[in-house]
Design a protein around this motif. Structure first.
Motif, PDB file in Angstrom:
ATOM      1  N   ALA A  37       0.829  -1.210   0.000  1.00  8.14           N
ATOM      2  CA  ALA A  37       0.000   0.000   0.000  1.00  8.14           C
ATOM      3  C   ALA A  37       0.860   1.256   0.000  1.00  8.14           C
ATOM      4  N   THR A  38       1.963   1.231   0.722  1.00  6.68           N
ATOM      5  CA  THR A  38       2.851   2.397   0.742  1.00  6.68           C
ATOM      6  C   THR A  38       3.472   2.642  -0.617  1.00  6.68           C
ATOM      7  N   ALA A  39       3.916   1.569  -1.273  1.00  6.43           N
ATOM      8  CA  ALA A  39       4.503   1.723  -2.602  1.00  6.43           C
ATOM      9  C   ALA A  39       3.473   2.196  -3.615  1.00  6.43           C
ATOM     10  N   PHE A  40       2.235   1.728  -3.491  1.00  2.85           N
ATOM     11  CA  PHE A  40       1.185   2.149  -4.416  1.00  2.85           C
ATOM     12  C   PHE A  40       0.922   3.648  -4.311  1.00  2.85           C
ATOM     13  N   THR A  41       0.828   4.154  -3.097  1.00  4.49           N
ATOM     14  CA  THR A  41       0.636   5.596  -2.937  1.00  4.49           C
ATOM     15  C   THR A  41       1.864   6.367  -3.392  1.00  4.49           C
ATOM     16  N   GLY A  42       3.036   5.745  -3.330  1.00  9.35           N
ATOM     17  CA  GLY A  42       4.224   6.413  -3.841  1.00  9.35           C
ATOM     18  C   GLY A  42       4.160   6.630  -5.340  1.00  9.35           C
ATOM     19  N   TYR A  43       3.617   5.668  -6.067  1.00 10.44           N
ATOM     20  CA  TYR A  43       3.431   5.858  -7.509  1.00 10.44           C
ATOM     21  C   TYR A  43       2.419   6.971  -7.796  1.00 10.44           C
ATOM     22  N   LEU A  44       1.465   7.173  -6.889  1.00  9.83           N
ATOM     23  CA  LEU A  44       0.417   8.170  -7.119  1.00  9.83           C
ATOM     24  C   LEU A  44       0.882   9.594  -6.861  1.00  9.83           C
ATOM     25  N   VAL A  45       1.985   9.779  -6.142  1.00  9.93           N
ATOM     26  CA  VAL A  45       2.433  11.128  -5.785  1.00  9.93           C
ATOM     27  C   VAL A  45       3.695  11.514  -6.543  1.00  9.93           C
ATOM     28  N   GLN A  46       3.954  10.891  -7.687  1.00  9.13           N
ATOM     29  CA  GLN A  46       5.144  11.237  -8.457  1.00  9.13           C
ATOM     30  C   GLN A  46       5.035  12.610  -9.123  1.00  9.13           C
ATOM     31  N   SER A  47       3.816  13.116  -9.278  1.00 13.53           N
ATOM     32  CA  SER A  47       3.574  14.412  -9.921  1.00 13.53           C
ATOM     33  C   SER A  47       4.018  14.393 -11.379  1.00 13.53           C
TER      34      SER A  47
ATOM     35  N   PHE B 291     -10.474   6.160   0.369  1.00 14.31           N
ATOM     36  CA  PHE B 291      -9.164   6.067  -0.279  1.00 14.31           C
ATOM     37  C   PHE B 291      -9.314   6.591  -1.703  1.00 14.31           C
ATOM     38  N   ASN B 292      -9.293   7.921  -1.826  1.00 16.46           N
ATOM     39  CA  ASN B 292      -9.529   8.585  -3.097  1.00 16.46           C
ATOM     40  C   ASN B 292      -8.191   8.790  -3.794  1.00 16.46           C
TER      41      ASN B 292
ATOM     42  N   GLY C  31      -3.508  15.396  -2.238  1.00 14.27           N
ATOM     43  CA  GLY C  31      -3.145  15.696  -0.856  1.00 14.27           C
ATOM     44  C   GLY C  31      -3.343  14.504   0.065  1.00 14.27           C
ATOM     45  N   GLN C  32      -4.438  13.794  -0.117  1.00 12.96           N
ATOM     46  CA  GLN C  32      -4.679  12.612   0.721  1.00 12.96           C
ATOM     47  C   GLN C  32      -3.638  11.532   0.454  1.00 12.96           C
ATOM     48  N   MET C  33      -3.327  11.277  -0.818  1.00 10.53           N
ATOM     49  CA  MET C  33      -2.352  10.246  -1.150  1.00 10.53           C
ATOM     50  C   MET C  33      -0.954  10.619  -0.645  1.00 10.53           C
ATOM     51  N   LEU C  34      -0.631  11.909  -0.695  1.00 15.01           N
ATOM     52  CA  LEU C  34       0.673  12.349  -0.200  1.00 15.01           C
ATOM     53  C   LEU C  34       0.794  12.123   1.299  1.00 15.01           C
TER      54      LEU C  34
ATOM     55  N   THR D 139      -6.020   7.319 -12.420  1.00 15.00           N
ATOM     56  CA  THR D 139      -7.283   7.223 -13.155  1.00 15.00           C
ATOM     57  C   THR D 139      -7.661   5.782 -13.460  1.00 15.00           C
ATOM     58  N   GLN D 140      -6.673   4.925 -13.644  1.00 10.93           N
ATOM     59  CA  GLN D 140      -6.973   3.520 -13.896  1.00 10.93           C
ATOM     60  C   GLN D 140      -7.367   2.781 -12.615  1.00 10.93           C
ATOM     61  N   ALA D 141      -6.861   3.240 -11.470  1.00  7.57           N
ATOM     62  CA  ALA D 141      -7.131   2.537 -10.212  1.00  7.57           C
ATOM     63  C   ALA D 141      -8.430   2.972  -9.556  1.00  7.57           C
ATOM     64  N   LYS D 142      -8.923   4.169  -9.885  1.00 11.33           N
ATOM     65  CA  LYS D 142     -10.094   4.680  -9.162  1.00 11.33           C
ATOM     66  C   LYS D 142     -11.327   3.813  -9.386  1.00 11.33           C
ATOM     67  N   ASP D 143     -11.516   3.306 -10.619  1.00 11.43           N
ATOM     68  CA  ASP D 143     -12.699   2.487 -10.888  1.00 11.43           C
ATOM     69  C   ASP D 143     -12.663   1.183 -10.103  1.00 11.43           C
ATOM     70  N   GLY D 144     -11.482   0.577 -10.038  1.00 15.33           N
ATOM     71  CA  GLY D 144     -11.375  -0.667  -9.269  1.00 15.33           C
ATOM     72  C   GLY D 144     -11.623  -0.454  -7.790  1.00 15.33           C
ATOM     73  N   LEU D 145     -11.093   0.636  -7.216  1.00 14.27           N
ATOM     74  CA  LEU D 145     -11.310   0.914  -5.800  1.00 14.27           C
ATOM     75  C   LEU D 145     -12.757   1.314  -5.518  1.00 14.27           C
ATOM     76  N   ASN D 146     -13.369   2.056  -6.442  1.00 16.00           N
ATOM     77  CA  ASN D 146     -14.777   2.413  -6.256  1.00 16.00           C
ATOM     78  C   ASN D 146     -15.689   1.191  -6.341  1.00 16.00           C
ATOM     79  N   SER D 147     -15.302   0.208  -7.139  1.00 18.20           N
ATOM     80  CA  SER D 147     -16.139  -0.981  -7.281  1.00 18.20           C
ATOM     81  C   SER D 147     -16.211  -1.806  -6.010  1.00 18.20           C
ATOM     82  N   VAL D 148     -15.183  -1.714  -5.171  1.00 17.36           N
ATOM     83  CA  VAL D 148     -15.197  -2.462  -3.907  1.00 17.36           C
ATOM     84  C   VAL D 148     -15.626  -1.583  -2.731  1.00 17.36           C
ATOM     85  N   GLY D 149     -15.995  -0.320  -3.002  1.00 17.14           N
ATOM     86  CA  GLY D 149     -16.576   0.522  -1.970  1.00 17.14           C
ATOM     87  C   GLY D 149     -15.608   1.234  -1.060  1.00 17.14           C
ATOM     88  N   VAL D 150     -14.342   1.393  -1.474  1.00 12.08           N
ATOM     89  CA  VAL D 150     -13.374   2.080  -0.617  1.00 12.08           C
ATOM     90  C   VAL D 150     -12.956   3.428  -1.207  1.00 12.08           C
TER      91      VAL D 150
END
Length: 226
Positions: free
Chosen positions: A126-136, A160-161, A166-169, A145-156
């Motif tokens: 999970a830490t590494a995943f958020t690291g990929y999200l904050v590369q800017s 975990f937006n 800012g939240q991911m950072l 954008t590819q991960a949001k649909d999968g996370l929304n489908s499981v209700g989180v």
């Protein structure tokens, strides 16, 4: 009369419990068993060394900012060092986990030691995943954008937006490293408390029963005299 009163203080009770749970000679042993002299026992230490490099370089990147590690030569080097130390951490940690799995590292009241190590691995993912999200950069935008649909489908997605930078950072810099650090320290203390898991005792080969030795009959005294 002061000594018994001091022994009843909460600091004294806490100290006695801490020493009983984590004896100093087990936390910092002078010697290790002979079977520790094997490569399979090295990967846990390599994982800790790589994690220290990850935390150090990550702290530098967080303090300097995205403009520095995207445009500066030194920043690009530190950013690359951070990335490859993460790769090394996962490489050594996976080997460590698989090695301990096949060694049944939960033997000898070490179940909690195995659980904390496995949960720490999930926390590092999970830490590494958020690291990929904050590369800017474009990579982080594509991954989010590819991960949001999968996370929304499981209700989180509400908690975990991945599109909320800012939240991911904060998750990557503060929350997940704190949880991962607690799990790693807990895991190491349990290893020191319970000791390193020994290898499986190989059965000793059964010794063959020696065959009876047949000797030639000896001549009697009368036969020698004649």
């Amino acid at each position: 009369m002061s000594a018994p009163a001091d022994e009843r203080m909460w600091t004294a009770r806490l100290r006695r419990r801490a020493v009983a749970a984590l004896p100093p000679d087990q936390l910092l042993p002078d010697r290790q068993p002979a079977y520790v002299n094997s490569w399979i026992y090295v990967f846990g230490v390599l994982s800790l060394a790589a994690l220290l490099v990850v935390l150090t370089t990550g702290a530098v990147l967080a303090l300097a900012g995205a403009q520095w590690y995207h445009r500066s030569t030194v920043g690009l080097f530190v950013n690359s060092l951070h990335l490859w130390s993460v790769e090394l951490f996962f490489f050594t940690m996976v080997i460590h986990l698989w090695g301990k799995f096949f060694m049944a590292a939960w033997r000898g009241k070490r179940a909690l030691t195995w659980v904390t190590g496995a949960v720490a691995f999930l926390g590092s993912v999970a830490t590494a995943f958020t690291g990929y999200l904050v590369q800017s950069n474009f990579d982080s935008q594509w991954i989010s954008t590819q991960a949001k649909d999968g996370l929304n489908s499981v209700g989180v997605g509400a908690w975990f937006n991945v599109l909320n930078y800012g939240q991911m950072l904060l998750f990557h810099v503060v929350l997940f490293p704190l949880v991962l650090g607690v799990l790693v320290v807990w895991h190491v203390l349990l290893v020191r408390r319970r000791g390193v898991v020994p290898p499986f005792a190989s059965p000793e080969p059964a010794e063959p029963v020696p065959a009876p030795v047949r000797t030639a009959p000896q001549p009697s005294t009368s036969e020698l005299g004649s």
